[in-house]
Scaffold this motif. Structure first.
Motif, PDB file in Angstrom:
ATOM      1  N   SER A 164      -2.495   4.866   7.076  1.00  0.00           N
ATOM      2  CA  SER A 164      -3.699   3.649   6.582  1.00  0.00           C
ATOM      3  C   SER A 164      -4.347   5.546   5.352  1.00  0.00           C
ATOM      4  O   SER A 164      -4.887   5.327   4.420  1.00  0.00           O
ATOM      5  CB  SER A 164      -4.693   2.696   7.721  1.00  0.00           C
ATOM      6  N   THR A 165      -5.180   6.039   6.638  1.00  0.00           N
ATOM      7  CA  THR A 165      -5.824   7.298   5.695  1.00  0.00           C
ATOM      8  C   THR A 165      -5.121   8.391   5.623  1.00  0.00           C
ATOM      9  O   THR A 165      -5.454   8.997   5.135  1.00  0.00           O
ATOM     10  CB  THR A 165      -6.774   7.052   7.228  1.00  0.00           C
ATOM     11  N   GLY A 166      -3.572   8.529   6.520  1.00  0.00           N
ATOM     12  CA  GLY A 166      -2.857   9.683   5.893  1.00  0.00           C
ATOM     13  C   GLY A 166      -3.177  10.530   6.928  1.00  0.00           C
ATOM     14  O   GLY A 166      -2.484  12.037   6.960  1.00  0.00           O
ATOM     15  N   ASP A 167      -3.878  10.312   8.099  1.00  0.00           N
ATOM     16  CA  ASP A 167      -4.361  11.776   8.767  1.00  0.00           C
ATOM     17  C   ASP A 167      -2.901  11.446   9.702  1.00  0.00           C
ATOM     18  O   ASP A 167      -3.217  13.411  10.426  1.00  0.00           O
ATOM     19  CB  ASP A 167      -5.896  11.762  10.213  1.00  0.00           C
ATOM     20  N   THR A 168      -2.993  10.751  10.644  1.00  0.00           N
ATOM     21  CA  THR A 168      -1.441  11.046  11.481  1.00  0.00           C
ATOM     22  C   THR A 168      -0.324  11.792  10.497  1.00  0.00           C
ATOM     23  O   THR A 168       0.021  12.809  11.245  1.00  0.00           O
ATOM     24  CB  THR A 168      -0.915   9.582  11.377  1.00  0.00           C
ATOM     25  N   LEU A 169       0.454  12.052   9.810  1.00  0.00           N
ATOM     26  CA  LEU A 169       0.938  12.261   8.908  1.00  0.00           C
ATOM     27  C   LEU A 169       0.303  13.565   8.371  1.00  0.00           C
ATOM     28  O   LEU A 169       1.008  14.573   8.634  1.00  0.00           O
ATOM     29  CB  LEU A 169       1.009  12.035   7.169  1.00  0.00           C
ATOM     30  N   ARG A 170      -0.426  14.001   7.564  1.00  0.00           N
ATOM     31  CA  ARG A 170      -0.748  15.464   7.735  1.00  0.00           C
ATOM     32  C   ARG A 170      -0.795  16.435   9.237  1.00  0.00           C
ATOM     33  O   ARG A 170      -0.219  17.520   9.186  1.00  0.00           O
ATOM     34  CB  ARG A 170      -2.622  15.793   6.904  1.00  0.00           C
ATOM     35  N   ALA A 171      -1.322  15.694  10.239  1.00  0.00           N
ATOM     36  CA  ALA A 171      -1.259  16.341  11.122  1.00  0.00           C
ATOM     37  C   ALA A 171      -0.274  17.218  11.731  1.00  0.00           C
ATOM     38  O   ALA A 171      -0.102  17.783  12.477  1.00  0.00           O
ATOM     39  CB  ALA A 171      -2.641  15.700  12.388  1.00  0.00           C
ATOM     40  N   ASN A 172       0.739  16.344  11.164  1.00  0.00           N
ATOM     41  CA  ASN A 172       1.554  16.076  12.069  1.00  0.00           C
ATOM     42  C   ASN A 172       3.267  16.970  10.563  1.00  0.00           C
ATOM     43  O   ASN A 172       3.813  17.113  11.073  1.00  0.00           O
ATOM     44  CB  ASN A 172       3.025  15.160  12.449  1.00  0.00           C
ATOM     45  N   HIS A 173       2.068  17.433  10.073  1.00  0.00           N
ATOM     46  CA  HIS A 173       2.368  18.076   8.603  1.00  0.00           C
ATOM     47  C   HIS A 173       4.175  17.544   7.872  1.00  0.00           C
ATOM     48  O   HIS A 173       5.213  18.118   7.672  1.00  0.00           O
ATOM     49  CB  HIS A 173       3.412  20.034   9.184  1.00  0.00           C
ATOM     50  N   LEU A 174       3.756  16.224   7.552  1.00  0.00           N
ATOM     51  CA  LEU A 174       4.456  15.369   6.498  1.00  0.00           C
ATOM     52  C   LEU A 174       4.030  15.387   5.195  1.00  0.00           C
ATOM     53  O   LEU A 174       2.832  14.987   5.455  1.00  0.00           O
ATOM     54  CB  LEU A 174       4.601  14.206   7.735  1.00  0.00           C
ATOM     55  N   LYS A 175       4.565  15.193   4.125  1.00  0.00           N
ATOM     56  CA  LYS A 175       4.215  14.561   3.434  1.00  0.00           C
ATOM     57  C   LYS A 175       4.849  13.628   3.124  1.00  0.00           C
ATOM     58  O   LYS A 175       6.698  13.364   3.091  1.00  0.00           O
ATOM     59  CB  LYS A 175       4.507  15.752   2.035  1.00  0.00           C
ATOM     60  N   ILE A 176       4.182  12.312   1.296  1.00  0.00           N
ATOM     61  CA  ILE A 176       4.805  11.702   1.744  1.00  0.00           C
ATOM     62  C   ILE A 176       5.551  11.219   0.358  1.00  0.00           C
ATOM     63  O   ILE A 176       4.920  12.024  -0.337  1.00  0.00           O
ATOM     64  CB  ILE A 176       3.914  10.465   1.199  1.00  0.00           C
ATOM     65  N   LEU A 177       7.020  11.107  -0.356  1.00  0.00           N
ATOM     66  CA  LEU A 177       8.242  11.111  -0.888  1.00  0.00           C
ATOM     67  C   LEU A 177       6.787   9.999  -2.760  1.00  0.00           C
ATOM     68  O   LEU A 177       6.072   9.747  -2.244  1.00  0.00           O
ATOM     69  CB  LEU A 177       9.630  10.858  -0.916  1.00  0.00           C
ATOM     70  N   SER A 178       6.879  11.369  -3.309  1.00  0.00           N
ATOM     71  CA  SER A 178       6.082  10.503  -4.556  1.00  0.00           C
ATOM     72  C   SER A 178       6.766   8.443  -5.211  1.00  0.00           C
ATOM     73  O   SER A 178       6.015   8.294  -5.276  1.00  0.00           O
ATOM     74  CB  SER A 178       6.094  11.170  -5.868  1.00  0.00           C
ATOM     75  N   ASP A 179       7.849   9.208  -4.498  1.00  0.00           N
ATOM     76  CA  ASP A 179       8.227   6.791  -5.159  1.00  0.00           C
ATOM     77  C   ASP A 179       8.853   6.559  -3.639  1.00  0.00           C
ATOM     78  O   ASP A 179       9.879   6.046  -4.267  1.00  0.00           O
ATOM     79  CB  ASP A 179       9.312   7.147  -6.097  1.00  0.00           C
ATOM     80  N   GLY A 180       8.025   7.356  -2.251  1.00  0.00           N
ATOM     81  CA  GLY A 180       8.608   6.566  -1.012  1.00  0.00           C
ATOM     82  C   GLY A 180       7.861   5.576  -0.414  1.00  0.00           C
ATOM     83  O   GLY A 180       7.694   5.759   0.418  1.00  0.00           O
ATOM     84  N   LEU A 181       6.768   4.941  -1.153  1.00  0.00           N
ATOM     85  CA  LEU A 181       6.537   3.497  -1.224  1.00  0.00           C
ATOM     86  C   LEU A 181       6.951   2.645  -0.948  1.00  0.00           C
ATOM     87  O   LEU A 181       7.741   1.916  -1.714  1.00  0.00           O
ATOM     88  CB  LEU A 181       4.602   3.625  -1.971  1.00  0.00           C
ATOM     89  N   MET A 182       6.918   1.974   0.132  1.00  0.00           N
ATOM     90  CA  MET A 182       8.309   0.413   0.221  1.00  0.00           C
ATOM     91  C   MET A 182       7.463  -0.942   0.353  1.00  0.00           C
ATOM     92  O   MET A 182       8.038  -1.549  -0.387  1.00  0.00           O
ATOM     93  CB  MET A 182       8.715   0.886   2.127  1.00  0.00           C
ATOM     94  N   LEU A 183       5.876  -0.218   0.984  1.00  0.00           N
ATOM     95  CA  LEU A 183       5.712  -1.989   0.969  1.00  0.00           C
ATOM     96  C   LEU A 183       4.005  -1.441   1.374  1.00  0.00           C
ATOM     97  O   LEU A 183       3.957  -1.025   1.700  1.00  0.00           O
ATOM     98  CB  LEU A 183       5.902  -2.283   1.997  1.00  0.00           C
TER      99      LEU A 183
END
Ligand SMILES: Nc1ncnc2c1ncn2[C@@H]1O[C@H](COP(=O)(O)OP(=O)(O)OP(=O)(O)O)[C@@H](O)[C@H]1O
Ligand SMILES: O=P(O)(O)OC[C@H]1O[C@H](OP(=O)(O)OP(=O)(O)O)[C@H](O)[C@@H]1O
Length: 231
Positions: free
Chosen positions: A180-199
């Motif tokens: 939702s905010t992206g905070d959990t991904l950033r805190a765990n050093h992860l990045k979203i793939l540019s075309d990795g939005l499923m839903l």
């Protein structure tokens, strides 16, 4: 008999659902102590409140044990095959927004797209002798998405919570989870793939297509729909 309305039993989804109905003159509340899962409906006769885990609401709708239910679109699509033949979306409620995405470690600097992931997955298998692991609780949605994108060299690792921690813990190389905010991904050093939005998901009011109803129940449902501003 009465119309059974299933609503999440705790947290933000419950409170915002109560607010949404309250703004339309239908007052939902929990009765008894904080720990007692019973509730009441005021402002309309013949509607019964059933407090349930958000994750169980799709199954209860599918079984016809509740006529209406509020939960995230992500959970309905994940838990019900051919979901649109089993339930009907009556109203998007405008909260509980979350995106289901695929993310990889930030230090994978050459991996930005699903095609990149596909190439890495093949190389990973050749090097390690096992398939790249993707941690998720959204098994159906992830498999469908990866099949559509032609990615086959992977395995799913079940993770029912704290999914972003699996990469650091070395139980997975990538994750598929909601953000939702992206905070959990950033805190765990992860990045979203540019075309990795499923839903893109949000809280939605669903109607069970198969729940048994008497004429009286149909009248109550029609009145409730009118009160809620549903065409
Ligand atoms: N951080 C978040 N921001 C916005 N929506 C979220 C967030 N986390 C979960 N959701 C949404 O809330 C819904 C419920 O999620 P989840 O199943 O994790 O809830 P829960 O409170 O853990 O419920 P349960 O009682 O089933 O354990 C899902 O539709 C999900 O998309
Ligand atoms: O993008 P953010 O705003 O950081 O939110 C995303 C986090 O929220 C959800 O977890 P939840 O709090 O439901 O806990 P969980 O790990 O037990 O699923 C989801 O699984 C992510 O971990």
């Amino acid at each position: 008999m009465s119309i059974k309305l299933g609503v999440p039993s705790k947290g933000r989804l419950m409170e915002k659902t109560f607010d949404w109905f309250g703004q339309r003159g239908v007052t939902l509340s929990r009765s008894g102590s904080d720990r007692e899962y019973s509730g009441k409906v005021e402002g309309i006769e013949g509607v019964e409140l059933v407090l349930l885990s958000a994750g169980e609401i799709p199954r209860e709708l599918n079984a016809g044990r509740i006529h209406l239910g509020v939960t995230g679109t992500d959970l309905v699509r994940e838990k019900l095959g051919q979901w649109d033949q089993r339930v009907e979306e009556m109203a998007e409620l405008g909260f509980g927004h979350a995106d289901l995405i695929i993310a990889v470690p930030q230090f994978w600097v050459d991996v930005d797209t699903m095609d990149d992931l596909d190439a890495v997955a093949a190389a990973f298998r050749a090097r390690h002798g096992f398939r790249l692991r993707i941690a998720t609780k959204y098994h159906r949605l992830v498999r469908d998405f990866l099949r559509e994108r032609g990615v086959a060299d992977y395995q799913l690792v079940d993770s029912q919570g704290a999914t972003e921690g699996t990469v650091k813990n070395e139980t997975a190389e990538a994750v598929a989870d909601i953000t939702s905010t992206g905070d959990t991904l950033r805190a765990n050093h992860l990045k979203i793939l540019s075309d990795g939005l499923m839903l893109k998901s949000q809280a939605t009011l669903f109607r069970a297509r198969r729940a048994p109803m008497r004429d009286e129940d149909r009248r109550v449902l029609a009145e409730l729909e009118e009160r809620l501003g549903i065409d």
